[in-house]
Design a protein around this motif. Structure first.
Motif, PDB file in Angstrom:
ATOM      1  N   CYS A  82       0.282  -1.266  -0.291  1.00 49.23           N
ATOM      2  CA  CYS A  82       0.161  -0.310  -0.325  1.00 49.23           C
ATOM      3  C   CYS A  82       0.669   1.457   0.864  1.00 49.23           C
ATOM      4  CB  CYS A  82      -0.721  -0.151   1.453  1.00 49.23           C
ATOM      5  SG  CYS A  82      -2.076  -0.684   1.520  1.00 49.23           S
ATOM      6  N   VAL A  87      -3.383   0.699  -4.084  1.00 51.48           N
ATOM      7  CA  VAL A  87      -2.510  -1.038  -4.278  1.00 51.48           C
ATOM      8  C   VAL A  87      -1.391  -0.746  -5.116  1.00 51.48           C
ATOM      9  CG1 VAL A  87      -3.106  -3.348  -4.816  1.00 51.48           C
ATOM     10  CG2 VAL A  87      -5.096  -1.453  -3.267  1.00 51.48           C
ATOM     11  N   CYS A 106      -7.417   3.421  -4.012  1.00 51.90           N
ATOM     12  CA  CYS A 106      -8.885   3.394  -3.283  1.00 51.90           C
ATOM     13  C   CYS A 106      -9.553   3.676  -2.223  1.00 51.90           C
ATOM     14  CB  CYS A 106      -8.240   1.781  -1.506  1.00 51.90           C
ATOM     15  SG  CYS A 106      -7.865   0.888  -1.612  1.00 51.90           S
ATOM     16  N   CYS A 113      -6.752   0.898   1.598  1.00 52.90           N
ATOM     17  CA  CYS A 113      -5.740   0.048   1.264  1.00 52.90           C
ATOM     18  C   CYS A 113      -4.443  -0.951   2.526  1.00 52.90           C
ATOM     19  CB  CYS A 113      -4.493   0.950   0.464  1.00 52.90           C
ATOM     20  SG  CYS A 113      -3.427  -0.787  -0.252  1.00 52.90           S
ATOM     21  N   CYS A 122      -8.336  -3.565  -1.218  1.00 45.90           N
ATOM     22  CA  CYS A 122      -8.972  -2.185  -1.213  1.00 45.90           C
ATOM     23  C   CYS A 122      -9.885  -2.850   0.364  1.00 45.90           C
ATOM     24  CB  CYS A 122     -10.003  -1.926  -2.054  1.00 45.90           C
ATOM     25  SG  CYS A 122      -8.610  -0.639  -2.986  1.00 45.90           S
TER      26      CYS A 122
END
Length: 394
Positions: A82, A87, A106, A113, A122
Motif C-alpha cells: 500500500c 495498491v 482505494c 488500502c 481495498c
C-alpha cells in the motif's frame, strides 16, 4: 574564274562549318552520358548510405537486446503493498523488468488500502490480523511481526525466511531463527575428513576437509575430532568388558519370548558362572536353563568405522554350554545394522573357556559403518557367557 573560286571557297567554308557543327553534337551526347554516370555513382552512394543506416539500426537493435539482458527486477510477481490509499502491484514493465506500478486507488471508492498475508487490497475498514504492534508469529519457516500501516491497520509482515539460512523459525526464548544443526562432531568419510563447522549464524554443518589419502595417510577419530595419521600398527576400535550395562553403543534385541534375553552377570549367583574361568569381572550372559521358552536373542555391538583399514580382527572369551537344540552364532553387518550376514561363525558343540580370534577383514575392511552381533538360539537348554571383547585393525 573569280565566280568559280568564290563558289569553291564557299563550299569549303560550308564543309568546315558543317564538320564543326557535327563534332559539337557528339560531344553533347557524351556529356549527357557522363552526367548519367555521375547519377549512377550517386545512386550507389545513396544505397550505401541506406545500408549504413540499416547497420546503425542493427546496432541499435543489439543495444536493445542488451538492455533486456541487463534488466534488474525490483520486485517479485504478484507482490504488492500500500502506498497510502493506492495498491502498488509488481508487474512486467515495457522494458521487460518487474517493478511496482500504481493500481487501484482505494480512496476513489471511499475505502482504505490494507495488506493481509503480504497482499494489498481495498477494504472498507481495518481488518486487523494481529493484536498488537511488535507481536510475532512463525508461519512455517517465516518469522513475521505485527506492524501498523499508514492507515493504522494491523497485520503480520515478513521479517525473515529462516529456511533461506537453513534454520527454523522459533518464538522462544526470543523470536528469531534457530539453528538446525546437522552434525555434532567431526567424522571420517572413508579417508576424507568431514569437519563439523559453524556457519555465519553459529549453526553446525559438515564441511568436507582434507583427503588423508592424498598424503598417503588415513582418517581416524581422536575424541570428537577427525584427523589424518600414518598407521604404525594395530589400533583398538572396540574394547568391552561389560562392567556397565547395557554398554554404551551396544544394544540388546529380545527376539523371541519377551523378557528372557541377554543380561549382565557381575558376581551373580548363576550356577555355571564359576565354570567360566577365563572371565574378568562382569560378563554378558544369556541363560535358557530355567526358562521353558524359545530364545533367539541378539547382543549387538556399536557401529565402527573400518574404512581406513585393510585388516580387522575380533577377539573374545566365551563359555557356551549346549544341551539339545541350542546354538551360538556370530553375524555381521556392513551397513550399520540395516542388513545382516548371518552365521559367519557358529558353535554347535560345547565350547568352554575358549579365546576366539576371528579375522573379519573380508567383511569389515574398507567399510565405514560395520557391526557384529552374538545371536543365541535355544529352547530350555543351558547358557552362553561372553567377556573381554576386542576389535583391532590396521
Amino acid at each position: 574564274m573569280k565566280h568559280l573560286l568564290f563558289f569553291v571557297s564557299a563550299v569549303f567554308t560550308w564543309l568546315v562549318v558543317a564538320c564543326a557543327g557535327g563534332s559539337t553534337s557528339d560531344n553533347n551526347a557524351t556529356n549527357v552520358n557522363n552526367a548519367n554516370n555521375v547519377n549512377n555513382v550517386n545512386n550507389i552512394n545513396n544505397i550505401n548510405h541506406i545500408n549504413n543506416l540499416n547497420n546503425i539500426n542493427n546496432v541499435n537493435n543489439i543495444n536493445n537486446t542488451n538492455n533486456v539482458n541487463n534488466c534488474t527486477d525490483q520486485c517479485a510477481v504478484q507482490q504488492s503493498y500500500c502506498d497510502s490509499t493506492v495498491v502498488m502491484t509488481c508487474v512486467t514493465q515495457p522494458n521487460g523488468c518487474l517493478d511496482f506500478s500504481a493500481g487501484t486507488d482505494c480512496a476513489a471508492s471511499g475505502m482504505i488500502c490494507q495488506v493481509n498475508d503480504e497482499v494489498a487490497s481495498c477494504v472498507i475498514s481495518c481488518n486487523d490480523t494481529c493484536a498488537a504492534v511488535g507481536d510475532h508469529r512463525c508461519d512455517g519457516s517465516e518469522l513475521e511481526q505485527c506492524t501498523a500501516d499508514g492507515n493504522g491497520c494491523l497485520s503480520f509482515t515478513l521479517v525473515e525466511d529462516c529456511a533461506a539460512s537453513a534454520r527454523t523459525c522459533t518464538l522462544t526464548p526470543a523470536p528469531g531463527c534457530a539453528c538446525v544443526n546437522t552434525c555434532s562432531e567431526d567424522a571420517c568419510v572413508g579417508n576424507v575428513i568431514s569437519d563439523c563447522a559453524t556457519d555465519a549464524h553459529g549453526c553446525l554443518h559438515p564441511v568436507t576437509g582434507a583427503d588423508c589419502a592424498a598424503s598417503s595417510q588415513q582418517c581416524r577419530m581422536n575424541g570428537t575430532d577427525a584427523e589424518c595419521y600414518t598407521p604404525t600398527g594395530p589400533v583398538t576400535l572396540l574394547s568391552e568388558d561389560f562392567n556397565t550395562w547395557v554398554p554404551a553403543g551396544w544394544s540388546v534385541v529380545d527376539g523371541a519370548d519377551a523378557g528372557y534375553t541377554w543380561v549382565q552377570c557381575n558376581g551373580c549367583a548363576y550356577s555355571n558362572l564359576s565354570l567360566f574361568t577365563t572371565k574378568s569381572g562382569a560378563v554378558a550372559l544369556i541363560d535358557s536353563d530355567y526358562y521353558e521358552v524359545f530364545f533367539e536373542d541378539m547382543l549387538v555391538s556399536p557401529s565402527m568405522d573400518c574404512s581406513a583399514y585393510t585388516s580387522v580382527t575380533l577377539e573374545f572369551d566365551h563359555y557356551l554350554k549346549l544341551y539339545t537344540v541350542d546354538y551360538g552364532y556370530l553375524d555381521v553387518s556392513t551397513d550399520g545394522g540395516g542388513s545382516w550376514t548371518n552365521s559367519v561363525r557358529s558353535w554347535s558343540v560345547n565350547t568352554f573357556n575358549v579365546h576366539e580370534s576371528i579375522d573379519l577383514s573380508s567383511y569389515f575392511a574398507g567399510r565405514a559403518n560395520v557391526k557384529f552381533r552374538f545371536r543365541y538360539v535355544a529352547e530350555y537348554d543351558w547358557c552362553w557367557m561372553i567377556d573381554t571383547v576386542r576389535v583391532t585393525a590396521q
